[in-house]
Enzyme design. Structure first.
Site, PDB file in Angstrom:
ATOM      1  N   LYS A  92       0.809  -1.224   0.000  1.00  0.00           N
ATOM      2  CA  LYS A  92       0.000   0.000   0.000  1.00  0.00           C
ATOM      3  C   LYS A  92       0.840   1.271   0.000  1.00  0.00           C
ATOM      4  O   LYS A  92       0.422   2.295  -0.554  1.00  0.00           O
ATOM      5  CB  LYS A  92      -0.979   0.037   1.171  1.00  0.00           C
ATOM      6  CG  LYS A  92      -0.374  -0.114   2.557  1.00  0.00           C
ATOM      7  CD  LYS A  92      -0.476  -1.517   3.027  1.00  0.00           C
ATOM      8  CE  LYS A  92       0.007  -1.714   4.445  1.00  0.00           C
ATOM      9  NZ  LYS A  92      -0.029  -3.137   4.841  1.00  0.00           N
ATOM     10  N   GLU A 116      -5.740  -5.553  -5.275  1.00  0.00           N
ATOM     11  CA  GLU A 116      -6.871  -5.827  -4.389  1.00  0.00           C
ATOM     12  C   GLU A 116      -6.439  -6.044  -2.949  1.00  0.00           C
ATOM     13  O   GLU A 116      -7.102  -5.621  -2.000  1.00  0.00           O
ATOM     14  CB  GLU A 116      -7.641  -7.055  -4.885  1.00  0.00           C
ATOM     15  CG  GLU A 116      -8.840  -7.434  -4.028  1.00  0.00           C
ATOM     16  CD  GLU A 116      -9.923  -6.373  -4.044  1.00  0.00           C
ATOM     17  OE1 GLU A 116     -10.147  -5.749  -2.978  1.00  0.00           O
ATOM     18  OE2 GLU A 116     -10.532  -6.154  -5.101  1.00  0.00           O
ATOM     19  N   GLU A 177       4.611  -4.691  13.828  1.00  0.00           N
ATOM     20  CA  GLU A 177       6.028  -4.771  13.501  1.00  0.00           C
ATOM     21  C   GLU A 177       6.872  -4.335  14.699  1.00  0.00           C
ATOM     22  O   GLU A 177       6.368  -3.750  15.661  1.00  0.00           O
ATOM     23  CB  GLU A 177       6.340  -3.861  12.311  1.00  0.00           C
ATOM     24  CG  GLU A 177       5.562  -4.177  11.048  1.00  0.00           C
ATOM     25  CD  GLU A 177       5.998  -5.474  10.392  1.00  0.00           C
ATOM     26  OE1 GLU A 177       7.116  -5.955  10.696  1.00  0.00           O
ATOM     27  OE2 GLU A 177       5.223  -6.010   9.579  1.00  0.00           O
ATOM     28  N   LYS A 192      -3.921   3.582   2.839  1.00  0.00           N
ATOM     29  CA  LYS A 192      -5.095   2.819   2.383  1.00  0.00           C
ATOM     30  C   LYS A 192      -6.249   3.744   2.021  1.00  0.00           C
ATOM     31  O   LYS A 192      -6.993   3.478   1.062  1.00  0.00           O
ATOM     32  CB  LYS A 192      -5.515   1.835   3.470  1.00  0.00           C
ATOM     33  CG  LYS A 192      -4.499   0.727   3.706  1.00  0.00           C
ATOM     34  CD  LYS A 192      -4.876  -0.135   4.892  1.00  0.00           C
ATOM     35  CE  LYS A 192      -3.859  -1.247   5.112  1.00  0.00           C
ATOM     36  NZ  LYS A 192      -4.176  -2.064   6.311  1.00  0.00           N
TER      37      LYS A 192
END
Length: 399
Positions: A92, A116, A177, A192
């Protein structure tokens, strides 16, 4: 169909395993290369450390990029498209920055660029936005776009634990993370939301613009507990509205009453919605991340290419104006400094240790919050969801 996978982390492994176990028999999909760093070259027979070997192989039809980050992913994607390879990515960050460029180069080389899996994990969000936008004027997008932040907020409410403790749990479970900044500061959602606006409004939105983004780094267990006693839940939301030739865009923590869909979206799930003039509101819920949901969405794009199902044909030709103050909202603000003079033009009321500020333009609120945080780095704010029975909501907060 011969495929090359760039990267063999969590998602790349998922794509490889699904194809190996299922689709090489049913759809004649074959992973010919897995691109890895030189020091990991011996993992699989398919591994290579040479990107040139991949793009110069005429048998490779599809390149799946799951390296993450901006570079070298940006250059690899461009090169693959220029070598007439279809490209599918879950990245993204690189899509948000370069979608317009990738789309142009893909069109020039008569190949597809599909993504997608970049938003909503396994949820078919991107394709459904496109379907809605084909026949409708999509004028609102909002939702829980990030599974990590949702997991943290949900666990804090359920357990009463501190932010740091729950963040540690998220990292142990693989949801967060080692550096969780993109998730907890809202920048993963920002990327996003940019991608979603690109498709919905047919207008390229760059995350490099000065977008209002505020995260949950400073939320405390006391904040969560206080709101829960009033029947509220905090969610980190991405929101956008489009009116005429203008649109707005914001990422911010938001309070929702306990009976709403948002308040009841738990663990690492996403809940994303769009509103169209004729279709009304559509909501999509599903696993927002994870190996198999994301890999599933990538395979869906691979199969669309193989079966000649075209989609994502957007030209980004509209020129909309970003207006950060297009919408107004109510905010609760917590700080140890005297900040109320900044909001002297707005209706304010003290609510416990918070100040409730009524109907202030969203962009202005974020700008003023930056000023406050320069003097109080631990200051925090949360918006109050605008829902149909807004008067009842405000009364509950004020009591």
């Amino acid at each position: 169909m011969n495929i090359a996978i760039l990267g063999f982390g969590t998602v790349g492994t998922g794509v490889f395993n699904i194809i190996k176990k299922v689709y090489h028999l049913t759809e004649n999909l074959h992973v010919k290369y897995v691109f890895v760093r030189e020091n990991k070259k011996d993992q699989l027979a398919e591994t290579t450390a040479s990107f040139d070997e991949i793009v110069n192989d005429p048998e490779i039809e599809v390149v799946v990029e799951v390296l993450g980050g901006l570079e070298p992913a940006h250059q690899y994607i461009l090169s693959a498209l220029q070598h007439h390879k279809h490209v599918i990515t879950a990245n993204k960050a690189v899509i948000a920055c370069y979608l317009e460029e990738f789309t142009k180069v893909a069109t020039e080389n008569q190949v597809h660029f599909y993504f997608e899996s970049s938003v909503g994990g396994g949820t078919p969000w991107i394709s459904e936005i496109e379907r809605a936008a084909r026949v409708d004027d999509v004028d609102r997008i909002q939702g829980i776009f990030n599974g990590t932040s949702n997991f943290i907020l949900d666990r804090m409410k359920q357990s009463g634990a501190t932010f740091d403790d729950v963040l540690g749990q998220a990292q142990e479970l693989g949801y967060a993370e080692a550096d969780p900044s993109a998730d907890i500061d809202g920048w993963d959602i920002a990327n996003k939301l940019c991608i979603s606006c690109d498709i919905a409004y047919d207008c390229f939105v760059s995350p490099r613009q000065d977008l209002p983004v505020f995260g949950i780094r400073n939320i405390t267990a006391a904040d969560i507990s206080t709101f829960a006693r009033q029947g509220y839940t905090v969610k980190l939301m991405g929101k956008s509205h489009q009116i005429g030739t203008a649109f707005d865009y914001v990422v911010e923590p938001t309070l929702y009453p306990s009976y709403t869909f948002e308040a009841n979206t738990h663990e690492n799930y996403n809940l994303i919605s769009l509103h169209g003039q004729t279709v009304g509101e559509l909501r999509f819920i599903g696993q927002g991340a994870g190996q198999l949901p994301t890999a599933n969405a990538i395979i869906q794009d691979v199969l669309d290419i193989m079966q000649h199902r075209d989609h994502l044909e957007r030209g980004f030709e509209r020129r909309l104006t970003l207006q950060a103050n297009l919408s107004k909202g109510d905010y609760l603000l917590r700080s140890t400094i005297n900040f109320q003079w900044l909001f002297s033009n707005y209706d304010m009321r003290k609510v416990g240790e918070y100040v409730l500020i009524h109907q202030i333009p969203v962009g202005l609120m974020h700008s003023l919050m930056k000023n406050i945080q320069e003097k109080d780095p631990h200051a925090w704010m949360v918006s109050v969801a605008a829902i149909s029975n807004e008067g009842v909501v405000q009364n509950a907060i004020l009591n």
